[in-house]
Design a protein around this motif. Structure first.
Motif, PDB file in Angstrom:
ATOM      1  N   GLY A 293       0.793  -1.223   0.000  1.00 57.13           N
ATOM      2  CA  GLY A 293       0.000   0.000   0.000  1.00 57.13           C
ATOM      3  C   GLY A 293       0.824   1.272   0.000  1.00 57.13           C
ATOM      4  N   LEU A 294       1.973   1.246  -0.707  1.00 57.67           N
ATOM      5  CA  LEU A 294       2.856   2.407  -0.724  1.00 57.67           C
ATOM      6  C   LEU A 294       2.783   3.149  -2.057  1.00 57.67           C
ATOM      7  CD1 LEU A 294       6.135   0.954   0.828  1.00 57.67           C
ATOM      8  CD2 LEU A 294       4.190   1.997   2.008  1.00 57.67           C
ATOM      9  N   PRO A 295       2.950   4.461  -2.043  1.00 60.69           N
ATOM     10  CA  PRO A 295       3.215   5.191  -3.280  1.00 60.69           C
ATOM     11  C   PRO A 295       4.646   4.925  -3.711  1.00 60.69           C
ATOM     12  CG  PRO A 295       3.418   6.676  -1.428  1.00 60.69           C
ATOM     13  CD  PRO A 295       2.984   5.345  -0.859  1.00 60.69           C
ATOM     14  N   VAL A 296       4.915   5.034  -5.000  1.00 54.21           N
ATOM     15  CA  VAL A 296       6.245   4.719  -5.535  1.00 54.21           C
ATOM     16  C   VAL A 296       6.745   5.887  -6.366  1.00 54.21           C
ATOM     17  CG1 VAL A 296       7.593   3.161  -7.000  1.00 54.21           C
ATOM     18  CG2 VAL A 296       5.729   2.246  -5.582  1.00 54.21           C
ATOM     19  N   VAL A 297       7.951   6.320  -6.076  1.00 57.51           N
ATOM     20  CA  VAL A 297       8.666   7.287  -6.911  1.00 57.51           C
ATOM     21  C   VAL A 297       9.753   6.519  -7.641  1.00 57.51           C
ATOM     22  CG1 VAL A 297      10.176   9.305  -6.924  1.00 57.51           C
ATOM     23  CG2 VAL A 297       8.177   9.244  -5.414  1.00 57.51           C
ATOM     24  N   SER A 298       9.795   6.650  -8.980  1.00 60.68           N
ATOM     25  CA  SER A 298      10.725   5.805  -9.737  1.00 60.68           C
ATOM     26  C   SER A 298      11.187   6.481 -11.008  1.00 60.68           C
ATOM     27  CB  SER A 298      10.030   4.484 -10.096  1.00 60.68           C
ATOM     28  OG  SER A 298      10.850   3.683 -10.928  1.00 60.68           O
ATOM     29  N   THR A 299      12.360   6.063 -11.434  1.00 62.77           N
ATOM     30  CA  THR A 299      12.794   6.375 -12.791  1.00 62.77           C
ATOM     31  C   THR A 299      11.917   5.565 -13.765  1.00 62.77           C
ATOM     32  OG1 THR A 299      14.466   4.657 -12.467  1.00 62.77           O
ATOM     33  CG2 THR A 299      15.186   6.933 -12.216  1.00 62.77           C
ATOM     34  N   PRO A 300      11.755   6.030 -15.004  1.00 60.70           N
ATOM     35  CA  PRO A 300      10.832   5.375 -15.949  1.00 60.70           C
ATOM     36  C   PRO A 300      11.481   4.209 -16.677  1.00 60.70           C
ATOM     37  CG  PRO A 300      11.728   7.337 -16.957  1.00 60.70           C
ATOM     38  CD  PRO A 300      12.317   7.274 -15.558  1.00 60.70           C
ATOM     39  N   VAL A 301      11.879   3.182 -15.920  1.00 65.41           N
ATOM     40  CA  VAL A 301      12.630   2.067 -16.488  1.00 65.41           C
ATOM     41  C   VAL A 301      11.735   0.845 -16.680  1.00 65.41           C
ATOM     42  CG1 VAL A 301      14.923   2.755 -15.675  1.00 65.41           C
ATOM     43  CG2 VAL A 301      13.391   1.547 -14.126  1.00 65.41           C
ATOM     44  N   GLY A 302      12.037   0.058 -17.710  1.00 62.52           N
ATOM     45  CA  GLY A 302      11.332  -1.193 -17.949  1.00 62.52           C
ATOM     46  C   GLY A 302       9.831  -1.012 -17.992  1.00 62.52           C
ATOM     47  N   ASP A 303       9.124  -1.917 -17.303  1.00 66.31           N
ATOM     48  CA  ASP A 303       7.670  -1.882 -17.275  1.00 66.31           C
ATOM     49  C   ASP A 303       7.119  -1.064 -16.118  1.00 66.31           C
ATOM     50  OD1 ASP A 303       7.676  -3.543 -19.456  1.00 66.31           O
ATOM     51  OD2 ASP A 303       6.398  -5.091 -18.576  1.00 66.31           O
ATOM     52  N   VAL A 304       7.973  -0.388 -15.356  1.00 66.82           N
ATOM     53  CA  VAL A 304       7.499   0.314 -14.161  1.00 66.82           C
ATOM     54  C   VAL A 304       6.344   1.277 -14.468  1.00 66.82           C
ATOM     55  CG1 VAL A 304       8.143   1.933 -12.332  1.00 66.82           C
ATOM     56  CG2 VAL A 304       9.635   0.019 -12.873  1.00 66.82           C
ATOM     57  N   PRO A 305       6.417   2.074 -15.545  1.00 66.85           N
ATOM     58  CA  PRO A 305       5.298   2.997 -15.793  1.00 66.85           C
ATOM     59  C   PRO A 305       3.955   2.307 -15.988  1.00 66.85           C
ATOM     60  CG  PRO A 305       7.228   3.683 -17.037  1.00 66.85           C
ATOM     61  CD  PRO A 305       7.539   2.319 -16.477  1.00 66.85           C
ATOM     62  N   VAL A 306       3.935   1.077 -16.515  1.00 67.36           N
ATOM     63  CA  VAL A 306       2.654   0.390 -16.714  1.00 67.36           C
ATOM     64  C   VAL A 306       2.335  -0.551 -15.552  1.00 67.36           C
ATOM     65  CG1 VAL A 306       2.765   0.544 -19.214  1.00 67.36           C
ATOM     66  CG2 VAL A 306       3.737  -1.456 -18.094  1.00 67.36           C
ATOM     67  N   MET A 307       3.304  -0.859 -14.728  1.00 73.71           N
ATOM     68  CA  MET A 307       3.057  -1.693 -13.556  1.00 73.71           C
ATOM     69  C   MET A 307       2.197  -0.972 -12.532  1.00 73.71           C
ATOM     70  SD  MET A 307       6.876  -3.236 -12.918  1.00 73.71           S
ATOM     71  CE  MET A 307       6.483  -3.889 -11.289  1.00 73.71           C
ATOM     72  N   LEU A 308       2.532   0.291 -12.299  1.00 72.05           N
ATOM     73  CA  LEU A 308       1.896   1.050 -11.235  1.00 72.05           C
ATOM     74  C   LEU A 308       0.498   1.514 -11.630  1.00 72.05           C
ATOM     75  CD1 LEU A 308       5.101   3.016 -10.342  1.00 72.05           C
ATOM     76  CD2 LEU A 308       3.884   1.544  -8.736  1.00 72.05           C
ATOM     77  N   SER A 309      -0.296   1.877 -10.641  1.00 72.12           N
ATOM     78  CA  SER A 309      -1.642   2.381 -10.915  1.00 72.12           C
ATOM     79  C   SER A 309      -1.570   3.710 -11.662  1.00 72.12           C
ATOM     80  CB  SER A 309      -2.404   2.574  -9.603  1.00 72.12           C
ATOM     81  OG  SER A 309      -1.858   3.661  -8.874  1.00 72.12           O
ATOM     82  N   ALA A 310      -2.630   4.031 -12.355  1.00 73.02           N
ATOM     83  CA  ALA A 310      -2.683   5.298 -13.083  1.00 73.02           C
ATOM     84  C   ALA A 310      -2.545   6.484 -12.129  1.00 73.02           C
ATOM     85  CB  ALA A 310      -3.991   5.393 -13.858  1.00 73.02           C
ATOM     86  N   HIS A 311      -3.044   6.344 -10.900  1.00 73.94           N
ATOM     87  CA  HIS A 311      -2.950   7.430  -9.929  1.00 73.94           C
ATOM     88  C   HIS A 311      -1.500   7.758  -9.590  1.00 73.94           C
ATOM     89  CE1 HIS A 311      -7.042   5.906  -9.408  1.00 73.94           C
ATOM     90  NE2 HIS A 311      -7.352   7.072  -8.869  1.00 73.94           N
ATOM     91  N   ASN A 312      -0.614   6.759  -9.672  1.00 78.81           N
ATOM     92  CA  ASN A 312       0.788   6.930  -9.302  1.00 78.81           C
ATOM     93  C   ASN A 312       1.621   7.521 -10.437  1.00 78.81           C
ATOM     94  OD1 ASN A 312       2.630   5.351  -6.870  1.00 78.81           O
ATOM     95  ND2 ASN A 312       3.722   6.160  -8.632  1.00 78.81           N
ATOM     96  N   ALA A 313       1.040   7.630 -11.625  1.00 81.07           N
ATOM     97  CA  ALA A 313       1.799   8.050 -12.818  1.00 81.07           C
ATOM     98  C   ALA A 313       2.551   9.366 -12.642  1.00 81.07           C
ATOM     99  CB  ALA A 313       0.862   8.128 -14.023  1.00 81.07           C
ATOM    100  N   PRO A 314       2.008  10.383 -11.963  1.00 80.22           N
ATOM    101  CA  PRO A 314       2.764  11.637 -11.833  1.00 80.22           C
ATOM    102  C   PRO A 314       4.080  11.503 -11.079  1.00 80.22           C
ATOM    103  CG  PRO A 314       0.432  12.005 -11.374  1.00 80.22           C
ATOM    104  CD  PRO A 314       0.630  10.524 -11.439  1.00 80.22           C
ATOM    105  N   MET A 315       4.259  10.382 -10.363  1.00 80.32           N
ATOM    106  CA  MET A 315       5.500  10.180  -9.615  1.00 80.32           C
ATOM    107  C   MET A 315       6.599   9.551 -10.464  1.00 80.32           C
ATOM    108  SD  MET A 315       4.775  11.452  -6.671  1.00 80.32           S
ATOM    109  CE  MET A 315       3.578  12.577  -7.400  1.00 80.32           C
ATOM    110  N   ILE A 316       6.324   9.354 -11.750  1.00 81.68           N
ATOM    111  CA  ILE A 316       7.305   8.781 -12.672  1.00 81.68           C
ATOM    112  C   ILE A 316       7.395   9.706 -13.878  1.00 81.68           C
ATOM    113  CG2 ILE A 316       7.964   6.750 -14.019  1.00 81.68           C
ATOM    114  CD1 ILE A 316       6.006   5.170 -12.292  1.00 81.68           C
ATOM    115  N   GLY A 317       8.481  10.430 -13.989  1.00 80.99           N
ATOM    116  CA  GLY A 317       8.614  11.357 -15.097  1.00 80.99           C
ATOM    117  C   GLY A 317       9.301  10.730 -16.289  1.00 80.99           C
TER     118      GLY A 317
END
Length: 378
Positions: A293-317
Protein backbone atom coordinates in the motif's frame (compact mmCIF):
# COMPACT_ATOMS: atom_id res chain seq x y z
CA UNK A 1 5.54 -41.73 -5.28
CA UNK A 2 7.36 -40.30 -8.32
CA UNK A 3 11.02 -39.44 -7.96
CA UNK A 4 11.73 -35.74 -7.30
CA UNK A 5 12.67 -33.60 -10.29
CA UNK A 6 16.41 -32.90 -10.18
CA UNK A 7 16.92 -29.23 -11.07
CA UNK A 8 20.23 -27.47 -11.69
CA UNK A 9 20.17 -23.67 -11.24
CA UNK A 10 22.95 -21.68 -12.93
CA UNK A 11 22.95 -18.14 -11.47
CA UNK A 12 25.20 -15.24 -12.36
CA UNK A 13 25.00 -14.47 -8.62
CA UNK A 14 22.92 -15.91 -5.79
CA UNK A 15 22.71 -12.73 -3.73
CA UNK A 16 19.10 -11.91 -2.95
CA UNK A 17 17.81 -9.77 -5.80
CA UNK A 18 14.65 -9.96 -7.85
CA UNK A 19 15.49 -13.01 -9.95
CA UNK A 20 16.92 -14.90 -6.99
CA UNK A 21 13.88 -14.09 -4.85
CA UNK A 22 11.60 -15.48 -7.55
CA UNK A 23 13.74 -18.59 -8.03
CA UNK A 24 13.66 -19.27 -4.28
CA UNK A 25 9.92 -18.65 -4.15
CA UNK A 26 9.45 -21.30 -6.83
CA UNK A 27 11.77 -23.72 -5.02
CA UNK A 28 9.70 -23.28 -1.89
CA UNK A 29 6.47 -23.80 -3.82
CA UNK A 30 7.68 -27.06 -5.42
CA UNK A 31 8.49 -28.51 -1.98
CA UNK A 32 9.32 -32.22 -1.92
CA UNK A 33 8.62 -32.59 -5.64
CA UNK A 34 12.08 -31.27 -6.55
CA UNK A 35 15.70 -31.38 -5.48
CA UNK A 36 17.99 -28.49 -6.35
CA UNK A 37 21.67 -27.85 -6.99
CA UNK A 38 22.63 -24.17 -7.13
CA UNK A 39 25.65 -22.68 -8.89
CA UNK A 40 26.59 -19.05 -8.26
CA UNK A 41 28.88 -17.43 -10.83
CA UNK A 42 30.18 -15.34 -7.91
CA UNK A 43 31.05 -18.08 -5.41
CA UNK A 44 30.62 -15.99 -2.24
CA UNK A 45 27.36 -14.33 -3.38
CA UNK A 46 24.95 -16.72 -1.66
CA UNK A 47 22.66 -14.45 0.38
CA UNK A 48 19.50 -15.77 -1.27
CA UNK A 49 19.85 -19.16 0.39
CA UNK A 50 18.66 -17.58 3.64
CA UNK A 51 15.22 -17.26 2.02
CA UNK A 52 14.97 -20.97 1.15
CA UNK A 53 12.30 -22.56 3.32
CA UNK A 54 13.16 -25.18 5.89
CA UNK A 55 12.83 -28.67 4.47
CA UNK A 56 13.58 -27.75 0.84
CA UNK A 57 16.22 -30.16 -0.44
CA UNK A 58 19.07 -28.24 -2.04
CA UNK A 59 22.83 -27.93 -2.09
CA UNK A 60 25.31 -25.32 -3.23
CA UNK A 61 27.72 -26.76 -5.80
CA UNK A 62 31.18 -26.60 -4.27
CA UNK A 63 33.39 -26.95 -7.34
CA UNK A 64 31.34 -26.30 -10.48
CA UNK A 65 32.81 -25.39 -13.86
CA UNK A 66 33.21 -21.66 -14.36
CA UNK A 67 30.31 -19.77 -15.92
CA UNK A 68 32.56 -16.90 -16.93
CA UNK A 69 35.57 -16.43 -19.15
CA UNK A 70 36.40 -16.37 -22.82
CA UNK A 71 34.39 -18.77 -24.99
CA UNK A 72 36.26 -22.08 -25.07
CA UNK A 73 35.26 -25.54 -26.22
CA UNK A 74 36.86 -27.16 -23.16
CA UNK A 75 34.89 -24.94 -20.78
CA UNK A 76 31.62 -25.52 -22.65
CA UNK A 77 32.27 -29.25 -22.54
CA UNK A 78 32.87 -29.12 -18.79
CA UNK A 79 29.61 -27.22 -18.23
CA UNK A 80 27.68 -29.65 -20.45
CA UNK A 81 29.14 -32.63 -18.59
CA UNK A 82 28.12 -31.04 -15.28
CA UNK A 83 24.53 -30.67 -16.52
CA UNK A 84 24.13 -34.38 -17.25
CA UNK A 85 22.26 -36.30 -14.60
CA UNK A 86 19.75 -33.51 -14.01
CA UNK A 87 16.19 -33.53 -15.29
CA UNK A 88 16.08 -29.78 -15.92
CA UNK A 89 18.56 -26.91 -16.12
CA UNK A 90 17.51 -23.34 -15.31
CA UNK A 91 19.85 -20.52 -16.33
CA UNK A 92 19.52 -16.89 -15.32
CA UNK A 93 20.65 -13.73 -17.11
CA UNK A 94 23.78 -12.93 -19.11
CA UNK A 95 26.07 -14.20 -16.37
CA UNK A 96 24.82 -17.76 -17.01
CA UNK A 97 24.42 -17.59 -20.79
CA UNK A 98 27.42 -19.90 -21.23
CA UNK A 99 25.28 -22.66 -19.76
CA UNK A 100 22.95 -22.20 -22.72
CA UNK A 101 25.86 -22.08 -25.16
CA UNK A 102 27.29 -25.27 -23.63
CA UNK A 103 24.03 -27.01 -24.40
CA UNK A 104 24.11 -25.61 -27.94
CA UNK A 105 27.62 -26.93 -28.56
CA UNK A 106 27.29 -30.22 -26.63
CA UNK A 107 23.60 -31.00 -26.77
CA UNK A 108 23.89 -34.79 -26.82
CA UNK A 109 22.50 -36.29 -23.59
CA UNK A 110 21.87 -32.79 -22.27
CA UNK A 111 18.70 -32.23 -20.21
CA UNK A 112 16.14 -29.63 -21.29
CA UNK A 113 17.01 -26.06 -20.36
CA UNK A 114 14.93 -22.94 -19.70
CA UNK A 115 16.74 -19.62 -19.80
CA UNK A 116 15.51 -16.58 -17.84
CA UNK A 117 16.32 -12.98 -18.70
CA UNK A 118 15.32 -10.42 -16.09
CA UNK A 119 17.27 -7.33 -17.05
CA UNK A 120 20.67 -5.80 -17.63
CA UNK A 121 23.58 -4.60 -15.54
CA UNK A 122 25.13 -1.16 -15.74
CA UNK A 123 27.28 -2.12 -18.74
CA UNK A 124 24.12 -2.51 -20.86
CA UNK A 125 21.82 -0.03 -19.14
CA UNK A 126 22.38 2.62 -21.80
CA UNK A 127 22.15 0.17 -24.71
CA UNK A 128 22.60 -3.50 -25.49
CA UNK A 129 26.00 -4.66 -26.70
CA UNK A 130 26.07 -5.90 -30.26
CA UNK A 131 28.38 -8.83 -29.54
CA UNK A 132 26.15 -10.02 -26.70
CA UNK A 133 23.08 -9.81 -28.92
CA UNK A 134 24.82 -12.00 -31.50
CA UNK A 135 25.94 -14.44 -28.81
CA UNK A 136 22.37 -14.73 -27.49
CA UNK A 137 21.03 -15.33 -31.01
CA UNK A 138 23.46 -18.23 -31.40
CA UNK A 139 22.93 -19.74 -27.94
CA UNK A 140 19.23 -19.33 -27.24
CA UNK A 141 17.88 -21.80 -29.84
CA UNK A 142 19.32 -24.52 -27.56
CA UNK A 143 16.85 -23.55 -24.81
CA UNK A 144 13.42 -25.11 -24.58
CA UNK A 145 12.10 -21.64 -23.75
CA UNK A 146 13.20 -18.12 -22.87
CA UNK A 147 11.26 -16.75 -19.89
CA UNK A 148 10.98 -12.96 -19.45
CA UNK A 149 8.91 -10.94 -16.95
CA UNK A 150 8.28 -7.72 -18.87
CA UNK A 151 6.83 -6.38 -22.09
CA UNK A 152 10.08 -4.53 -22.75
CA UNK A 153 12.15 -7.72 -22.54
CA UNK A 154 9.64 -9.61 -24.65
CA UNK A 155 10.08 -7.02 -27.43
CA UNK A 156 13.87 -7.34 -27.19
CA UNK A 157 13.70 -11.15 -27.27
CA UNK A 158 11.48 -11.19 -30.35
CA UNK A 159 13.15 -8.32 -32.18
CA UNK A 160 16.78 -7.83 -31.20
CA UNK A 161 17.52 -11.47 -30.30
CA UNK A 162 15.25 -12.81 -33.07
CA UNK A 163 13.71 -15.60 -31.01
CA UNK A 164 10.50 -17.24 -32.28
CA UNK A 165 7.29 -16.29 -30.53
CA UNK A 166 6.70 -19.93 -29.60
CA UNK A 167 9.90 -19.94 -27.53
CA UNK A 168 9.47 -16.63 -25.68
CA UNK A 169 7.24 -16.87 -22.59
CA UNK A 170 6.35 -13.69 -20.73
CA UNK A 171 5.47 -14.54 -17.12
CA UNK A 172 4.78 -11.55 -14.90
CA UNK A 173 6.51 -11.61 -11.53
CA UNK A 174 4.19 -12.24 -8.60
CA UNK A 175 4.34 -12.21 -4.82
CA UNK A 176 2.09 -13.34 -1.94
CA UNK A 177 0.31 -9.98 -1.94
CA UNK A 178 -1.77 -10.49 1.21
CA UNK A 179 1.35 -11.04 3.34
CA UNK A 180 2.42 -7.47 2.58
CA UNK A 181 -0.85 -6.06 3.92
CA UNK A 182 -0.17 -7.43 7.40
CA UNK A 183 1.03 -5.21 10.22
CA UNK A 184 4.83 -4.87 9.79
CA UNK A 185 7.31 -5.99 12.40
CA UNK A 186 8.60 -2.81 14.04
CA UNK A 187 11.92 -4.53 14.79
CA UNK A 188 12.41 -6.12 11.37
CA UNK A 189 14.98 -3.57 10.13
CA UNK A 190 18.03 -3.25 12.42
CA UNK A 191 18.75 0.40 13.18
CA UNK A 192 15.34 1.73 12.18
CA UNK A 193 13.15 3.25 14.87
CA UNK A 194 9.90 4.70 13.56
CA UNK A 195 9.16 8.22 14.77
CA UNK A 196 5.77 9.85 14.38
CA UNK A 197 7.18 13.04 12.90
CA UNK A 198 9.36 11.32 10.28
CA UNK A 199 8.52 10.10 6.80
CA UNK A 200 10.40 6.92 5.95
CA UNK A 201 11.60 6.56 2.35
CA UNK A 202 12.57 2.98 1.54
CA UNK A 203 14.57 1.35 -1.24
CA UNK A 204 15.18 -2.39 -1.51
CA UNK A 205 17.89 -3.29 -4.01
CA UNK A 206 21.23 -4.91 -4.59
CA UNK A 207 23.87 -2.26 -3.98
CA UNK A 208 25.15 -2.28 -7.56
CA UNK A 209 25.95 0.62 -9.92
CA UNK A 210 22.90 -0.06 -12.11
CA UNK A 211 20.65 0.75 -9.13
CA UNK A 212 22.16 4.28 -8.97
CA UNK A 213 21.43 4.62 -5.26
CA UNK A 214 23.82 7.56 -4.75
CA UNK A 215 21.44 9.51 -7.02
CA UNK A 216 18.57 8.70 -4.67
CA UNK A 217 20.67 9.83 -1.71
CA UNK A 218 21.47 13.13 -3.42
CA UNK A 219 17.79 13.63 -4.26
CA UNK A 220 16.86 13.07 -0.62
CA UNK A 221 19.54 15.54 0.44
CA UNK A 222 17.46 18.33 -1.08
CA UNK A 223 14.20 17.47 0.71
CA UNK A 224 12.47 19.78 3.17
CA UNK A 225 10.87 18.16 6.19
CA UNK A 226 11.78 15.33 8.51
CA UNK A 227 12.57 12.06 6.79
CA UNK A 228 14.66 8.93 7.09
CA UNK A 229 16.09 7.03 4.11
CA UNK A 230 16.34 3.26 4.48
CA UNK A 231 18.26 1.27 1.85
CA UNK A 232 17.95 -2.49 2.32
CA UNK A 233 20.45 -4.64 0.44
CA UNK A 234 24.06 -5.63 0.11
CA UNK A 235 26.69 -5.12 -2.56
CA UNK A 236 29.79 -3.24 -3.69
CA UNK A 237 28.21 0.25 -3.79
CA UNK A 238 27.75 0.58 -0.03
CA UNK A 239 30.75 2.88 0.34
CA UNK A 240 29.64 5.16 -2.50
CA UNK A 241 26.15 5.42 -1.01
CA UNK A 242 27.46 6.33 2.44
CA UNK A 243 29.86 8.85 0.92
CA UNK A 244 27.00 10.52 -0.97
CA UNK A 245 25.00 10.77 2.25
CA UNK A 246 27.96 12.35 4.06
CA UNK A 247 28.47 14.88 1.27
CA UNK A 248 24.77 15.83 1.39
CA UNK A 249 24.83 16.15 5.18
CA UNK A 250 22.26 13.40 5.74
CA UNK A 251 24.46 10.58 7.01
CA UNK A 252 22.49 10.61 10.27
CA UNK A 253 19.24 10.05 8.32
CA UNK A 254 20.50 7.05 6.37
CA UNK A 255 19.86 3.50 7.58
CA UNK A 256 21.65 0.68 5.75
CA UNK A 257 20.98 -2.64 7.51
CA UNK A 258 22.35 -4.86 4.73
CA UNK A 259 20.31 -7.85 3.62
CA UNK A 260 17.11 -8.33 5.61
CA UNK A 261 15.00 -11.46 5.04
CA UNK A 262 11.19 -11.61 4.84
CA UNK A 263 10.53 -8.39 2.93
CA UNK A 264 6.83 -8.71 3.72
CA UNK A 265 7.68 -8.16 7.40
CA UNK A 266 9.27 -4.73 6.86
CA UNK A 267 8.07 -3.14 3.60
CA UNK A 268 5.08 -1.69 5.44
CA UNK A 269 7.47 0.26 7.68
CA UNK A 270 8.10 2.60 4.76
CA UNK A 271 5.86 5.55 3.88
CA UNK A 272 7.26 5.90 0.35
CA UNK A 273 9.08 3.42 -1.89
CA UNK A 274 11.80 4.76 -4.17
CA UNK A 275 13.61 3.29 -7.16
CA UNK A 276 16.47 5.14 -8.85
CA UNK A 277 17.77 2.44 -11.23
CA UNK A 278 19.12 3.16 -14.69
CA UNK A 279 17.87 -0.24 -15.88
CA UNK A 280 15.06 -2.53 -14.67
CA UNK A 281 12.43 -4.73 -16.29
CA UNK A 282 9.71 -5.81 -13.85
CA UNK A 283 11.22 -5.17 -10.41
CA UNK A 284 9.81 -7.22 -7.55
CA UNK A 285 10.59 -4.41 -5.11
CA UNK A 286 7.98 -2.28 -6.86
CA UNK A 287 5.37 -5.04 -6.68
CA UNK A 288 6.15 -5.52 -2.98
CA UNK A 289 5.74 -1.79 -2.33
CA UNK A 290 2.41 -1.80 -4.17
CA UNK A 291 1.16 -4.79 -2.18
CA UNK A 292 2.11 -2.99 1.04
CA UNK A 293 0.00 0.00 0.00
CA UNK A 294 2.86 2.41 -0.72
CA UNK A 295 3.22 5.19 -3.28
CA UNK A 296 6.24 4.72 -5.53
CA UNK A 297 8.67 7.29 -6.91
CA UNK A 298 10.72 5.80 -9.74
CA UNK A 299 12.79 6.37 -12.79
CA UNK A 300 10.83 5.38 -15.95
CA UNK A 301 12.63 2.07 -16.49
CA UNK A 302 11.33 -1.19 -17.95
CA UNK A 303 7.67 -1.88 -17.28
CA UNK A 304 7.50 0.31 -14.16
CA UNK A 305 5.30 3.00 -15.79
CA UNK A 306 2.65 0.39 -16.71
CA UNK A 307 3.06 -1.69 -13.56
CA UNK A 308 1.90 1.05 -11.23
CA UNK A 309 -1.64 2.38 -10.92
CA UNK A 310 -2.68 5.30 -13.08
CA UNK A 311 -2.95 7.43 -9.93
CA UNK A 312 0.79 6.93 -9.30
CA UNK A 313 1.80 8.05 -12.82
CA UNK A 314 2.76 11.64 -11.83
CA UNK A 315 5.50 10.18 -9.61
CA UNK A 316 7.31 8.78 -12.67
CA UNK A 317 8.61 11.36 -15.10
CA UNK A 318 9.83 10.87 -18.65
CA UNK A 319 13.16 12.14 -17.36
CA UNK A 320 14.01 11.36 -13.75
CA UNK A 321 17.25 12.97 -12.69
CA UNK A 322 18.06 14.00 -9.16
CA UNK A 323 15.95 17.15 -9.29
CA UNK A 324 12.89 15.30 -10.62
CA UNK A 325 13.31 12.56 -8.02
CA UNK A 326 13.58 15.18 -5.30
CA UNK A 327 10.48 17.05 -6.47
CA UNK A 328 8.36 13.88 -6.68
CA UNK A 329 9.53 12.75 -3.24
CA UNK A 330 8.86 16.22 -1.83
CA UNK A 331 5.22 16.08 -2.91
CA UNK A 332 4.74 12.84 -1.03
CA UNK A 333 6.77 13.82 2.03
CA UNK A 334 4.58 16.90 2.46
CA UNK A 335 1.21 15.26 1.77
CA UNK A 336 0.12 12.20 3.79
CA UNK A 337 -3.31 12.16 2.12
CA UNK A 338 -1.67 11.86 -1.29
CA UNK A 339 0.56 9.06 -0.02
CA UNK A 340 -2.48 7.16 1.22
CA UNK A 341 -4.46 7.63 -2.01
CA UNK A 342 -1.65 6.49 -4.30
CA UNK A 343 -0.77 3.61 -2.01
CA UNK A 344 -4.35 2.34 -1.92
CA UNK A 345 -4.59 2.42 -5.72
CA UNK A 346 -1.28 0.57 -6.06
CA UNK A 347 -2.35 -2.06 -3.54
CA UNK A 348 -5.59 -2.76 -5.38
CA UNK A 349 -3.71 -3.27 -8.65
CA UNK A 350 -1.10 -5.53 -7.05
CA UNK A 351 -3.76 -7.80 -5.59
CA UNK A 352 -5.66 -7.98 -8.86
CA UNK A 353 -2.71 -8.56 -11.21
CA UNK A 354 0.49 -9.56 -9.41
CA UNK A 355 -0.35 -12.26 -6.89
CA UNK A 356 2.13 -15.12 -6.95
CA UNK A 357 -0.42 -17.90 -7.45
CA UNK A 358 -0.67 -17.20 -11.18
CA UNK A 359 3.11 -16.83 -11.55
CA UNK A 360 3.86 -20.12 -9.78
CA UNK A 361 1.29 -22.00 -11.87
CA UNK A 362 2.74 -20.67 -15.12
CA UNK A 363 6.36 -21.49 -14.23
CA UNK A 364 5.31 -24.91 -13.00
CA UNK A 365 3.53 -25.61 -16.29
CA UNK A 366 6.55 -24.37 -18.30
CA UNK A 367 9.07 -26.51 -16.41
CA UNK A 368 6.83 -29.60 -16.59
CA UNK A 369 6.40 -29.01 -20.32
CA UNK A 370 10.17 -28.84 -20.74
CA UNK A 371 10.74 -32.21 -19.04
CA UNK A 372 7.61 -33.81 -20.50
CA UNK A 373 6.18 -34.75 -17.09
CA UNK A 374 2.83 -33.03 -16.39
CA UNK A 375 2.18 -32.77 -12.67
CA UNK A 376 5.75 -33.62 -11.71
CA UNK A 377 6.22 -30.46 -9.64
CA UNK A 378 3.15 -30.96 -7.49
Amino acid sequence: MAAPVRILHLHSSFSLGGKEARAVRLMNAFGDAARHVIVSGVPDALGARDAIAKGIRYEIALDPPSLTGRPAVTRFEAIARFMRGFDLVLTYNWGAIDGVMARRVFGKQAPPLVHHEDGFNADEAAGLKRERNIYRRIALPAAHALAVPSQALERIALGTWKQPASQVRRIVNGIPTMLYAQRPDLKAIPGLVRRKDEVVIGAVAGLRPVKDLPKLVRACGGLAGRFRLVIVGEGPEEGAIRQAAAMMGIADRLVMPGFVPRSYAYTGLFDIAALSSSSEQFPLAVVEAMAAGLPVVSTPVGDVPVMLSAHNAPMIGAEMGEVQLRDALQQLVANPELRHALGAANQAKARAEYDEGVMIARYKALYEEAIGRPGALG
